[in-house]
Design a protein around this motif. Structure first.
Motif, PDB file in Angstrom:
ATOM      1  N   ALA A 161      -3.075   6.320  25.405  1.00 31.92           N
ATOM      2  CA  ALA A 161      -2.089   5.951  24.589  1.00 31.92           C
ATOM      3  C   ALA A 161      -1.003   5.760  25.475  1.00 31.92           C
ATOM      4  CB  ALA A 161      -1.767   7.015  23.567  1.00 31.92           C
ATOM      5  N   LYS A 162      -0.514   6.829  26.429  1.00 34.31           N
ATOM      6  CA  LYS A 162       0.650   7.045  27.147  1.00 34.31           C
ATOM      7  C   LYS A 162       0.517   5.655  28.298  1.00 34.31           C
ATOM      8  CE  LYS A 162       4.074   8.857  29.097  1.00 34.31           C
ATOM      9  NZ  LYS A 162       5.562   9.147  28.244  1.00 34.31           N
ATOM     10  N   ALA A 163      -0.744   5.250  28.757  1.00 36.45           N
ATOM     11  CA  ALA A 163      -0.860   4.143  29.759  1.00 36.45           C
ATOM     12  C   ALA A 163      -0.586   2.792  29.291  1.00 36.45           C
ATOM     13  CB  ALA A 163      -2.355   4.419  30.196  1.00 36.45           C
ATOM     14  N   ILE A 164      -0.818   2.772  27.887  1.00 37.72           N
ATOM     15  CA  ILE A 164      -0.454   1.526  27.071  1.00 37.72           C
ATOM     16  C   ILE A 164       0.832   1.444  26.671  1.00 37.72           C
ATOM     17  CG2 ILE A 164      -1.208   0.287  25.121  1.00 37.72           C
ATOM     18  CD1 ILE A 164      -4.245   1.393  25.417  1.00 37.72           C
ATOM     19  N   LEU A 165       1.239   2.574  26.100  1.00 40.83           N
ATOM     20  CA  LEU A 165       2.423   2.323  25.232  1.00 40.83           C
ATOM     21  C   LEU A 165       3.769   2.798  26.074  1.00 40.83           C
ATOM     22  CD1 LEU A 165       1.090   3.630  21.758  1.00 40.83           C
ATOM     23  CD2 LEU A 165       1.726   1.015  22.504  1.00 40.83           C
TER      24      LEU A 165
ATOM     25  N   LEU B 207       0.547  -2.507  37.830  1.00 42.09           N
ATOM     26  CA  LEU B 207      -0.470  -3.202  37.151  1.00 42.09           C
ATOM     27  C   LEU B 207      -0.201  -3.491  35.694  1.00 42.09           C
ATOM     28  CD1 LEU B 207      -3.331  -0.648  37.697  1.00 42.09           C
ATOM     29  CD2 LEU B 207      -2.926  -2.756  39.078  1.00 42.09           C
ATOM     30  N   ASP B 208      -0.704  -4.671  35.105  1.00 42.03           N
ATOM     31  CA  ASP B 208      -0.850  -5.138  33.843  1.00 42.03           C
ATOM     32  C   ASP B 208      -1.461  -4.089  32.942  1.00 42.03           C
ATOM     33  OD1 ASP B 208       0.636  -7.505  34.767  1.00 42.03           O
ATOM     34  OD2 ASP B 208      -1.012  -8.661  34.910  1.00 42.03           O
ATOM     35  N   GLU B 209      -1.242  -4.129  31.879  1.00 44.90           N
ATOM     36  CA  GLU B 209      -1.797  -3.077  30.959  1.00 44.90           C
ATOM     37  C   GLU B 209      -3.141  -3.364  30.950  1.00 44.90           C
ATOM     38  OE1 GLU B 209      -2.317  -2.962  26.064  1.00 44.90           O
ATOM     39  OE2 GLU B 209      -0.741  -4.191  26.704  1.00 44.90           O
ATOM     40  N   LYS B 210      -3.647  -4.548  30.948  1.00 44.12           N
ATOM     41  CA  LYS B 210      -5.346  -4.423  30.956  1.00 44.12           C
ATOM     42  C   LYS B 210      -5.735  -3.704  31.915  1.00 44.12           C
ATOM     43  CE  LYS B 210      -5.495  -9.169  33.111  1.00 44.12           C
ATOM     44  NZ  LYS B 210      -6.138 -10.513  32.742  1.00 44.12           N
ATOM     45  N   TYR B 211      -5.212  -3.878  33.378  1.00 44.02           N
ATOM     46  CA  TYR B 211      -5.842  -3.279  34.190  1.00 44.02           C
ATOM     47  C   TYR B 211      -5.446  -1.810  34.388  1.00 44.02           C
ATOM     48  CZ  TYR B 211      -6.037  -7.871  36.249  1.00 44.02           C
ATOM     49  OH  TYR B 211      -6.246  -9.020  36.420  1.00 44.02           O
ATOM     50  N   ARG B 212      -4.081  -1.462  34.057  1.00 46.84           N
ATOM     51  CA  ARG B 212      -3.714   0.076  33.937  1.00 46.84           C
ATOM     52  C   ARG B 212      -4.688   0.828  32.694  1.00 46.84           C
ATOM     53  NH1 ARG B 212       1.294  -1.078  33.206  1.00 46.84           N
ATOM     54  NH2 ARG B 212       1.432  -1.222  31.056  1.00 46.84           N
ATOM     55  N   VAL B 213      -4.836   0.295  31.761  1.00 45.21           N
ATOM     56  CA  VAL B 213      -6.002   1.112  30.821  1.00 45.21           C
ATOM     57  C   VAL B 213      -7.430   1.137  31.459  1.00 45.21           C
ATOM     58  CG1 VAL B 213      -7.419   0.405  28.671  1.00 45.21           C
ATOM     59  CG2 VAL B 213      -4.994   0.170  28.738  1.00 45.21           C
ATOM     60  N   LEU B 214      -7.812   0.007  32.241  1.00 39.38           N
ATOM     61  CA  LEU B 214      -9.223   0.192  32.727  1.00 39.38           C
ATOM     62  C   LEU B 214      -9.066   1.525  33.846  1.00 39.38           C
ATOM     63  CD1 LEU B 214     -10.242  -3.487  33.553  1.00 39.38           C
ATOM     64  CD2 LEU B 214     -11.354  -1.757  31.928  1.00 39.38           C
ATOM     65  N   ILE B 215      -8.054   1.353  34.702  1.00 44.82           N
ATOM     66  CA  ILE B 215      -7.877   2.488  35.609  1.00 44.82           C
ATOM     67  C   ILE B 215      -7.900   3.966  35.003  1.00 44.82           C
ATOM     68  CG2 ILE B 215      -6.447   3.592  37.415  1.00 44.82           C
ATOM     69  CD1 ILE B 215      -7.837   1.323  38.283  1.00 44.82           C
TER      70      ILE B 215
ATOM     71  N   THR C  29     -16.932  -8.570  33.329  1.00 48.80           N
ATOM     72  CA  THR C  29     -15.474  -8.691  33.268  1.00 48.80           C
ATOM     73  C   THR C  29     -14.576  -7.335  33.596  1.00 48.80           C
ATOM     74  OG1 THR C  29     -15.634 -10.334  31.693  1.00 48.80           O
ATOM     75  CG2 THR C  29     -13.303  -9.359  31.739  1.00 48.80           C
ATOM     76  N   ILE C  30     -15.159  -6.347  33.266  1.00 47.09           N
ATOM     77  CA  ILE C  30     -14.711  -5.071  33.519  1.00 47.09           C
ATOM     78  C   ILE C  30     -14.681  -4.676  35.011  1.00 47.09           C
ATOM     79  CG2 ILE C  30     -15.003  -2.340  33.045  1.00 47.09           C
ATOM     80  CD1 ILE C  30     -13.778  -4.077  30.743  1.00 47.09           C
ATOM     81  N   ARG C  31     -16.167  -4.822  35.648  1.00 50.17           N
ATOM     82  CA  ARG C  31     -16.055  -4.751  36.887  1.00 50.17           C
ATOM     83  C   ARG C  31     -15.301  -5.612  37.589  1.00 50.17           C
ATOM     84  NH1 ARG C  31     -22.324  -5.098  36.241  1.00 50.17           N
ATOM     85  NH2 ARG C  31     -22.788  -2.836  35.872  1.00 50.17           N
ATOM     86  N   GLY C  32     -14.904  -6.881  37.404  1.00 48.20           N
ATOM     87  CA  GLY C  32     -13.932  -7.726  38.128  1.00 48.20           C
ATOM     88  C   GLY C  32     -12.699  -7.147  38.093  1.00 48.20           C
ATOM     89  N   ARG C  33     -12.306  -6.731  36.730  1.00 44.80           N
ATOM     90  CA  ARG C  33     -10.784  -6.467  36.478  1.00 44.80           C
ATOM     91  C   ARG C  33     -10.572  -5.251  37.117  1.00 44.80           C
ATOM     92  NH1 ARG C  33      -9.803  -7.054  29.801  1.00 44.80           N
ATOM     93  NH2 ARG C  33      -9.710  -9.597  30.125  1.00 44.80           N
TER      94      ARG C  33
ATOM     95  N   ARG D 103      -7.827  -2.428  41.689  1.00 42.51           N
ATOM     96  CA  ARG D 103      -7.943  -1.453  43.188  1.00 42.51           C
ATOM     97  C   ARG D 103      -7.059  -2.129  44.266  1.00 42.51           C
ATOM     98  NH1 ARG D 103     -13.632  -1.358  41.699  1.00 42.51           N
ATOM     99  NH2 ARG D 103     -14.226   0.320  40.755  1.00 42.51           N
ATOM    100  N   LYS D 104      -7.441  -3.424  44.230  1.00 38.03           N
ATOM    101  CA  LYS D 104      -6.528  -4.443  45.346  1.00 38.03           C
ATOM    102  C   LYS D 104      -5.318  -4.390  45.056  1.00 38.03           C
ATOM    103  CE  LYS D 104     -10.408  -7.384  46.445  1.00 38.03           C
ATOM    104  NZ  LYS D 104     -11.157  -8.441  46.607  1.00 38.03           N
ATOM    105  N   LYS D 105      -4.830  -4.708  43.809  1.00 37.85           N
ATOM    106  CA  LYS D 105      -3.491  -4.367  43.454  1.00 37.85           C
ATOM    107  C   LYS D 105      -2.801  -2.987  43.905  1.00 37.85           C
ATOM    108  CE  LYS D 105      -3.035  -8.084  40.134  1.00 37.85           C
ATOM    109  NZ  LYS D 105      -2.364  -8.433  38.743  1.00 37.85           N
ATOM    110  N   LEU D 106      -3.518  -1.961  43.401  1.00 37.46           N
ATOM    111  CA  LEU D 106      -3.043  -0.503  43.836  1.00 37.46           C
ATOM    112  C   LEU D 106      -2.905  -0.392  45.457  1.00 37.46           C
ATOM    113  CD1 LEU D 106      -4.971   1.543  40.939  1.00 37.46           C
ATOM    114  CD2 LEU D 106      -2.326   0.937  41.211  1.00 37.46           C
ATOM    115  N   GLU D 107      -3.845  -1.001  46.033  1.00 36.94           N
ATOM    116  CA  GLU D 107      -3.950  -0.822  47.653  1.00 36.94           C
ATOM    117  C   GLU D 107      -2.666  -1.584  48.008  1.00 36.94           C
ATOM    118  OE1 GLU D 107      -6.909  -2.146  51.370  1.00 36.94           O
ATOM    119  OE2 GLU D 107      -7.306  -2.751  49.248  1.00 36.94           O
ATOM    120  N   ILE D 108      -2.516  -2.646  47.633  1.00 36.52           N
ATOM    121  CA  ILE D 108      -1.398  -3.427  48.096  1.00 36.52           C
ATOM    122  C   ILE D 108      -0.096  -2.828  47.620  1.00 36.52           C
ATOM    123  CG2 ILE D 108       0.224  -5.609  47.434  1.00 36.52           C
ATOM    124  CD1 ILE D 108      -2.560  -7.053  47.336  1.00 36.52           C
ATOM    125  N   GLN D 109       0.166  -2.283  46.545  1.00 37.96           N
ATOM    126  CA  GLN D 109       1.133  -1.494  46.220  1.00 37.96           C
ATOM    127  C   GLN D 109       1.234  -0.069  47.210  1.00 37.96           C
ATOM    128  OE1 GLN D 109       3.696  -1.847  44.184  1.00 37.96           O
ATOM    129  NE2 GLN D 109       4.656   0.008  43.669  1.00 37.96           N
TER     130      GLN D 109
END
Length: 187
Positions: free
Chosen positions: A31-35, A115-123, A146-150, A155-161
């Motif tokens: 919930a914290k990751a989303i809200l 990360l966008d919310e959809k990626y943050r929730v997955l992580i 789709t989950i695997r792709g996201r 992961r790539k976005k986090l690596e760049i960050q």
């Protein structure tokens, strides 16, 4: 846990309460990751517990309890998020969410803001909660590929960050005082 679920399905309040206490930290993290807002997180968790209590007899298999519970939570979080998005500016939301007590937790949450919310929730679901991609696909009602792709994209976005933050630290200047005056050096 299966015994608690079976008892909770028969509306045993003590068993249900014990289940919710066991899952409380997991619910909070998702919930914290989303809200990102303590009040909204509390509302989502409360609504989730209430919905779960009212509809626990609709759970088809006990082994999917945690997945079912997370799906309910995510639905409530998304509803609250959409409502808040209409009424509160994004700047106000970002100012209120960093209120954790642990430095590592705050640092982790700040790191995930790229990360966008959809990626943050997955992580959170994959790395923190330990769900498998198939379970996450069931929770989010999305194709497993789709989950695997996201996850790969996240992961790539986090690596760049991570790399960009490391470069910032390297470029910082440090000033020290010694007996002969000021010395500057770069790391």
């Amino acid at each position: 846990m299966n015994l608690l679920i079976t008892r909770a399905r028969r509306h045993d309040k003590a068993a249900f309460q014990q289940l919710m206490e066991q899952e409380g930290k997991s619910l909070y993290k998702v919930a914290k990751a989303i809200l990102k807002n303590e009040e909204d997180v509390a509302d989502a968790m409360q609504e989730t517990v209430l919905t779960c209590w009212e509809k626990i007899d609709m759970l088809k298999k006990d082994k999917y309890f945690k997945t079912w519970l997370m799906r309910i939570l995510i639905n409530h979080c998304n509803t609250i998020f959409r409502q808040r998005k209409r009424t509160v500016s994004e700047e106000a939301v970002q100012e209120t969410w960093v209120q954790e007590t642990g430095y590592a937790t705050v640092e982790w949450e700040n790191f995930l803001t790229c990360l966008d919310e959809k990626y943050r929730v997955l992580i959170i679901l994959y790395y923190v909660q330990g769900f498998k991609t198939k379970e996450i696909a069931n929770i989010l009602e999305v194709n497993e590929n789709t989950i695997r792709g996201r996850l790969a994209t996240a992961r790539k976005k986090l690596e760049i960050q991570y790399k960009s933050e490391r470069n910032i630290v390297r470029k910082m200047e440090f000033v020290t005082q010694n007996g002969y005056g000021t010395v500057e050096r770069r790391i």
